[in-house]
Design a protein around this motif. Structure first.
Motif, mmCIF file in Angstrom:
data_model
loop_
_atom_site.group_PDB
_atom_site.id
_atom_site.type_symbol
_atom_site.label_atom_id
_atom_site.label_comp_id
_atom_site.label_asym_id
_atom_site.label_seq_id
_atom_site.Cartn_x
_atom_site.Cartn_y
_atom_site.Cartn_z
ATOM 1 N N THR A 232 -10.935 -18.085 -7.554
ATOM 2 C CA THR A 232 -9.752 -17.537 -6.877
ATOM 3 C C THR A 232 -10.164 -16.755 -5.632
ATOM 4 O OG1 THR A 232 -8.617 -17.390 -8.994
ATOM 5 C CG2 THR A 232 -7.680 -16.123 -7.184
ATOM 6 N N ALA A 233 -11.251 -16.001 -5.725
ATOM 7 C CA ALA A 233 -11.748 -15.250 -4.569
ATOM 8 C C ALA A 233 -12.248 -16.194 -3.478
ATOM 9 C CB ALA A 233 -12.848 -14.289 -5.004
ATOM 10 N N LEU A 234 -12.867 -17.298 -3.880
ATOM 11 C CA LEU A 234 -13.287 -18.301 -2.895
ATOM 12 C C LEU A 234 -12.068 -18.917 -2.214
ATOM 13 C CD1 LEU A 234 -16.163 -20.215 -4.733
ATOM 14 C CD2 LEU A 234 -16.374 -18.659 -2.789
ATOM 15 N N ASP A 235 -11.055 -19.246 -3.011
ATOM 16 C CA ASP A 235 -9.830 -19.843 -2.458
ATOM 17 C C ASP A 235 -9.168 -18.902 -1.456
ATOM 18 O OD1 ASP A 235 -10.226 -22.069 -4.067
ATOM 19 O OD2 ASP A 235 -8.761 -21.437 -5.579
ATOM 20 N N GLU A 236 -9.082 -17.620 -1.817
ATOM 21 C CA GLU A 236 -8.463 -16.642 -0.919
ATOM 22 C C GLU A 236 -9.266 -16.503 0.366
ATOM 23 O OE1 GLU A 236 -6.895 -12.025 -0.820
ATOM 24 O OE2 GLU A 236 -8.332 -12.623 -2.376
ATOM 25 N N SER A 237 -10.577 -16.438 0.241
ATOM 26 C CA SER A 237 -11.431 -16.327 1.426
ATOM 27 C C SER A 237 -11.260 -17.539 2.342
ATOM 28 C CB SER A 237 -12.897 -16.202 1.006
ATOM 29 O OG SER A 237 -13.088 -15.048 0.224
ATOM 30 N N GLU A 238 -11.239 -18.713 1.745
ATOM 31 C CA GLU A 238 -11.063 -19.934 2.534
ATOM 32 C C GLU A 238 -9.710 -19.933 3.249
ATOM 33 O OE1 GLU A 238 -11.115 -24.801 2.125
ATOM 34 O OE2 GLU A 238 -11.076 -23.580 0.295
ATOM 35 N N ARG A 239 -8.660 -19.553 2.519
ATOM 36 C CA ARG A 239 -7.318 -19.532 3.112
ATOM 37 C C ARG A 239 -7.246 -18.555 4.291
ATOM 38 N NH1 ARG A 239 -3.473 -16.099 2.652
ATOM 39 N NH2 ARG A 239 -4.318 -15.092 0.806
ATOM 40 N N LEU A 240 -7.807 -17.371 4.125
ATOM 41 C CA LEU A 240 -7.770 -16.376 5.203
ATOM 42 C C LEU A 240 -8.552 -16.843 6.428
ATOM 43 C CD1 LEU A 240 -8.162 -13.138 3.057
ATOM 44 C CD2 LEU A 240 -6.123 -13.857 4.342
ATOM 45 N N ILE A 241 -9.738 -17.380 6.207
ATOM 46 C CA ILE A 241 -10.532 -17.864 7.340
ATOM 47 C C ILE A 241 -9.829 -19.030 8.020
ATOM 48 C CG2 ILE A 241 -12.700 -18.979 8.005
ATOM 49 C CD1 ILE A 241 -14.059 -17.249 5.870
ATOM 50 N N GLU A 242 -9.229 -19.915 7.230
ATOM 51 C CA GLU A 242 -8.524 -21.056 7.814
ATOM 52 C C GLU A 242 -7.340 -20.596 8.671
ATOM 53 O OE1 GLU A 242 -8.000 -24.304 9.353
ATOM 54 O OE2 GLU A 242 -9.460 -24.461 7.729
ATOM 55 N N GLU A 243 -6.645 -19.567 8.239
ATOM 56 C CA GLU A 243 -5.518 -19.044 9.030
ATOM 57 C C GLU A 243 -6.000 -18.476 10.363
ATOM 58 O OE1 GLU A 243 -3.204 -16.273 6.709
ATOM 59 O OE2 GLU A 243 -2.726 -17.801 5.205
ATOM 60 N N ILE A 244 -7.075 -17.712 10.328
ATOM 61 C CA ILE A 244 -7.622 -17.149 11.569
ATOM 62 C C ILE A 244 -8.143 -18.273 12.462
ATOM 63 C CG2 ILE A 244 -9.315 -15.560 12.569
ATOM 64 C CD1 ILE A 244 -9.401 -14.206 9.758
ATOM 65 N N ALA A 245 -8.849 -19.214 11.867
ATOM 66 C CA ALA A 245 -9.409 -20.335 12.630
ATOM 67 C C ALA A 245 -8.307 -21.158 13.280
ATOM 68 C CB ALA A 245 -10.267 -21.215 11.723
ATOM 69 N N SER A 246 -7.233 -21.380 12.553
ATOM 70 C CA SER A 246 -6.111 -22.152 13.088
ATOM 71 C C SER A 246 -5.517 -21.461 14.315
ATOM 72 C CB SER A 246 -5.051 -22.338 12.003
ATOM 73 O OG SER A 246 -3.936 -23.005 12.506
ATOM 74 N N ALA A 247 -5.341 -20.155 14.223
ATOM 75 C CA ALA A 247 -4.820 -19.409 15.368
ATOM 76 C C ALA A 247 -5.812 -19.459 16.544
ATOM 77 C CB ALA A 247 -4.547 -17.960 14.959
ATOM 78 N N TRP A 248 -7.081 -19.342 16.231
ATOM 79 C CA TRP A 248 -8.102 -19.392 17.269
ATOM 80 C C TRP A 248 -8.126 -20.759 17.960
ATOM 81 C CZ3 TRP A 248 -10.629 -15.708 19.684
ATOM 82 C CH2 TRP A 248 -11.726 -16.037 20.468
ATOM 83 N N ARG A 249 -7.999 -21.816 17.187
ATOM 84 C CA ARG A 249 -7.958 -23.161 17.766
ATOM 85 C C ARG A 249 -6.739 -23.332 18.679
ATOM 86 N NH1 ARG A 249 -9.635 -24.404 12.370
ATOM 87 N NH2 ARG A 249 -11.796 -25.062 12.382
ATOM 88 N N GLU A 250 -5.626 -22.759 18.253
ATOM 89 C CA GLU A 250 -4.410 -22.859 19.049
ATOM 90 C C GLU A 250 -4.575 -22.148 20.392
ATOM 91 O OE1 GLU A 250 -0.079 -21.945 17.923
ATOM 92 O OE2 GLU A 250 -0.928 -23.077 16.238
ATOM 93 N N ILE A 251 -5.233 -20.998 20.379
ATOM 94 C CA ILE A 251 -5.495 -20.282 21.616
ATOM 95 C C ILE A 251 -6.291 -21.164 22.569
ATOM 96 C CG2 ILE A 251 -6.808 -18.362 22.624
ATOM 97 C CD1 ILE A 251 -6.145 -16.776 20.047
ATOM 98 N N GLY A 252 -7.267 -21.890 22.026
ATOM 99 C CA GLY A 252 -8.105 -22.761 22.852
ATOM 100 C C GLY A 252 -7.376 -23.954 23.419
ATOM 101 N N SER A 253 -6.296 -24.370 22.767
ATOM 102 C CA SER A 253 -5.564 -25.544 23.264
ATOM 103 C C SER A 253 -4.453 -25.151 24.225
ATOM 104 C CB SER A 253 -4.967 -26.326 22.086
ATOM 105 O OG SER A 253 -3.991 -25.556 21.424
ATOM 106 N N THR A 254 -4.245 -23.844 24.407
ATOM 107 C CA THR A 254 -3.215 -23.374 25.325
ATOM 108 C C THR A 254 -3.775 -23.399 26.742
ATOM 109 O OG1 THR A 254 -2.403 -21.891 23.610
ATOM 110 C CG2 THR A 254 -1.684 -21.431 25.866
ATOM 111 N N PRO A 255 -3.045 -24.083 27.674
ATOM 112 C CA PRO A 255 -3.534 -24.115 29.067
ATOM 113 C C PRO A 255 -3.508 -22.723 29.679
ATOM 114 C CG PRO A 255 -1.501 -25.395 28.827
ATOM 115 C CD PRO A 255 -1.822 -24.804 27.502
ATOM 116 N N ASN A 256 -4.489 -22.448 30.523
ATOM 117 C CA ASN A 256 -4.575 -21.130 31.181
ATOM 118 C C ASN A 256 -3.548 -20.951 32.229
ATOM 119 O OD1 ASN A 256 -6.679 -20.504 29.536
ATOM 120 N ND2 ASN A 256 -8.243 -21.148 31.008
#
Length: 134
Positions: free
Chosen positions: A110-134
């Motif tokens: 369960t702790a692994l699942d939570e850690s994965e979910r949290l990192i995936e949420e941050i990573a998803s937001a970070w990826r979105e920032i990178g795909s936004t044109p300047n």
């Protein structure tokens, strides 16, 4: 040395060169994405090792994820330019690191699942920032 062992060593060396080349040519944003991907891959590997009862491999995978989080993602935070967001991310990375330690000590998927979910949420937001044109 058998042919398959030689092939495995060659493939491993080729993969290392590919990763090193990717790192050398990556932008700072892409490097952070690579850190997220590495942390996620390590957590997923830890889950598989936990399910298969491979204690040493599980501990090694969790240790790798912790190293990426603490010495990669947390170290990359810029509190001066990042302000409150950097402070909040630092707290979140600290929480994830503590959950990973718990996962290892208590064999807690369960702790692994939570850690994965949290990192995936941050990573998803970070990826979105990178795909936004300047």
């Amino acid at each position: 040395m058998t042919m398959s062992a030689a092939y495995g060593r060659g493939a491993s060396a080729y993969a290392r060169v590919g990763i090193e080349s990717g790192v050398m040519s990556a932008s700072p944003h892409q490097l952070i994405v690579m850190l997220f991907d590495g942390a996620l891959a390590s957590i997923r590997a830890a889950r598989l090792h936990l399910q298969d009862g491979r204690i040493g491999a599980r501990a090694e995978a969790i240790s790798k994820a912790l190293d990426i989080i603490n010495n990669g993602l947390r170290a990359a935070l810029d509190s001066e330019r990042g302000g409150a967001i950097a402070t909040q991310l630092d707290s979140l990375y600290d929480y994830i690191a503590r959950r990973l330690i718990e996962a290892n000590l208590r064999q807690d998927v369960t702790a692994l699942d939570e850690s994965e979910r949290l990192i995936e949420e941050i990573a998803s937001a970070w990826r979105e920032i990178g795909s936004t044109p300047n």
